[in-house]
Design a protein around this motif. Structure first.
Motif, mmCIF file in Angstrom:
data_model
loop_
_atom_site.group_PDB
_atom_site.id
_atom_site.type_symbol
_atom_site.label_atom_id
_atom_site.label_comp_id
_atom_site.label_asym_id
_atom_site.label_seq_id
_atom_site.Cartn_x
_atom_site.Cartn_y
_atom_site.Cartn_z
ATOM 1 N N THR A 371 39.007 24.388 39.289
ATOM 2 C CA THR A 371 39.780 25.234 38.383
ATOM 3 C C THR A 371 41.000 24.453 37.916
ATOM 4 O O THR A 371 41.403 23.472 38.564
ATOM 5 N N GLU A 376 43.879 30.975 40.658
ATOM 6 C CA GLU A 376 42.488 31.421 40.723
ATOM 7 C C GLU A 376 41.966 31.438 42.160
ATOM 8 O O GLU A 376 41.053 32.199 42.486
ATOM 9 N N LEU A 384 35.718 31.671 44.732
ATOM 10 C CA LEU A 384 35.830 30.369 44.074
ATOM 11 C C LEU A 384 35.478 29.312 45.113
ATOM 12 O O LEU A 384 36.257 29.061 46.035
#
Length: 396
Positions: A371, A376, A384
């Motif tokens: 990312t 995030e 993630l």
């Protein structure tokens, strides 16, 4: 994660974020953190090996899980089913469940079986970004069986990339063979702890202070004896009732762990004694109970670490990043506070000053997320997935 305060609240503005940067590593340690263009020039001049990552990634310190019980055999899925159906702890124990169920199954397991089970859990933890992990004994509850557990931890640690920090939790609860808790603790001090020291199996001692385990008076006597033998101290404290945190403060423990029942008085005691508050959201999720008051702890000046408590009974999930993200959302922790709790402040709970930040002189334990925005990582609450992991500078 550099230059963050050792304790207390952390506004996100204090989290240093470098863009288009890189890390120079030598012999497993960070030598320099600098803008990529400057590092590229140094690498070309010195003939260093260069690993360029083309896609956008955010690099953070390797995660540190400072409280686990991942050396065990068997499952307690039956316990979980009874618990979510409304059965009490005592009812589950009467039906053959509880900690003693894990004790029976772990005693029945061979050293080879324990090593294999522990290795598989280490594989998963490493794949999820954990590069340092504390592991407790405590499902043996005899000298021979506790040594077997610690021996299994030692064997895995010698051959696995994930670095394990062993802790003796022979004082998990009174074993069924004993009728007197105090006499059992004396036996641990005189028979087990000297052998652990001699065989260099662990340098840390833990005890569960609770109505169902050990009382404050006996615990203080036990921890004092362990400290005299040269062990570092941590404490299972204030999970269901207060008192354990007071003992942790009095004995000068590195950390007090759980703390779901802690209030302002307990927070003040731990702050004055410099005890790290380690909260375990996995236990709250597994037991269906409230989280430890993490926001109050930070506002009260405590150093807050976040760990999984990964164990077969109350915390079977073992996903550090997901649990930290959920705790942060519930307790209104900043991104900086949550990330610090699973890196640099978790390192402090284990008395490890050589990891948890990306600065010169630290171990090159690093993980990278695919990312271009570090926010995030927690926003996606563990979904993630990692792009890369390095342990002591080597990609794994």
């Amino acid at each position: 994660m550099a230059n963050l305060p050792e304790a207390g609240a952390i506004p996100d503005e204090q989290l240093e974020v470098l863009e288009n940067a890189g890390v120079l590593v030598y012999d497993g340690y960070i030598v320099l953190v600098e803008q990529y263009d400057k590092l590229l020039k140094i690498a070309q001049e010195k003939g260093y090996t260069l690993q360029k990552i083309a896609e956008p990634m955010v690099l953070v310190p390797g995660l540190i899980d400072s409280h686990t019980h991942i050396c065990f055999a068997g499952s307690r899925a039956n316990d979980y089913a009874m618990r979510v159906a409304g059965k009490s702890y005592l009812e589950i124990a009467r039906n053959g469940g509880g900690i003693l169920d894990s004790v029976r199954k772990t005693r029945e397991a061979s050293m080879v079986e324990l090593v294999d089970l522990l290795k598989k859990r280490c594989d998963r933890h490493l794949s999820e970004g954990v590069t340092t992990c504390e592991v407790k004994s405590g499902y043996g509850l005899t000298t021979e069986e506790e040594l077997k557990m610690l021996g299994a931890i030692q064997l895995v640690n010698k051959h696995h990339t994930l670095e394990l920090i062993p802790t003796c939790l022979a004082a998990h609860m009174r074993p069924p063979e004993h009728t007197d808790s105090r006499l059992y603790l004396q036996e641990v001090v005189t028979k087990l702890l000297p052998q652990i020291k001699e065989q260099e199996l662990a340098n840390r001692v833990d005890i569960f202070i609770e109505d169902t385990a050990f009382n404050e008076e006996d615990s203080l006597e036990y921890l004092s004896a362990a400290k005299e033998l040269g062990f570092e101290i941590t404490v299972h404290a204030d999970q269901f009732s207060t008192g354990g945190s007071r003992i942790a403060a009095e004995i000068g423990a590195l950390s007090a762990d759980h703390l779901e029942a802690s209030g302002e008085e307990e927070i003040a005691l731990m702050r004055e004694a410099g005890v790290v508050a380690t909260v375990l959201p996995g236990a709250s999720l597994g037991l269906g109970m409230h989280y430890a008051p993490a926001r109050k702890m930070l506002d009260g000046g405590l150093c807050l670490a976040i760990a999984t408590d990964w164990n077969p009974g109350s915390a079977p999930m073992g996903d550090l990043l997901m649990q930290a993200a959920l705790l942060g959302a519930a307790e209104k922790l900043t991104t900086a506070e949550t990330l610090a709790g699973i890196t640099v402040r978790a390192a402090k709970a284990l008395n490890l000053s050589d990891r948890g930040t990306i600065v010169k002189g630290q171990l090159a334990d690093l993980i990278a997320f695919p990312t271009d925005n570090y926010k995030e990582i927690l926003y996606q609450q563990g979904k993630l997935k990692l792009g890369k992991v390095w342990k002591r500078g080597l990609e794994v």
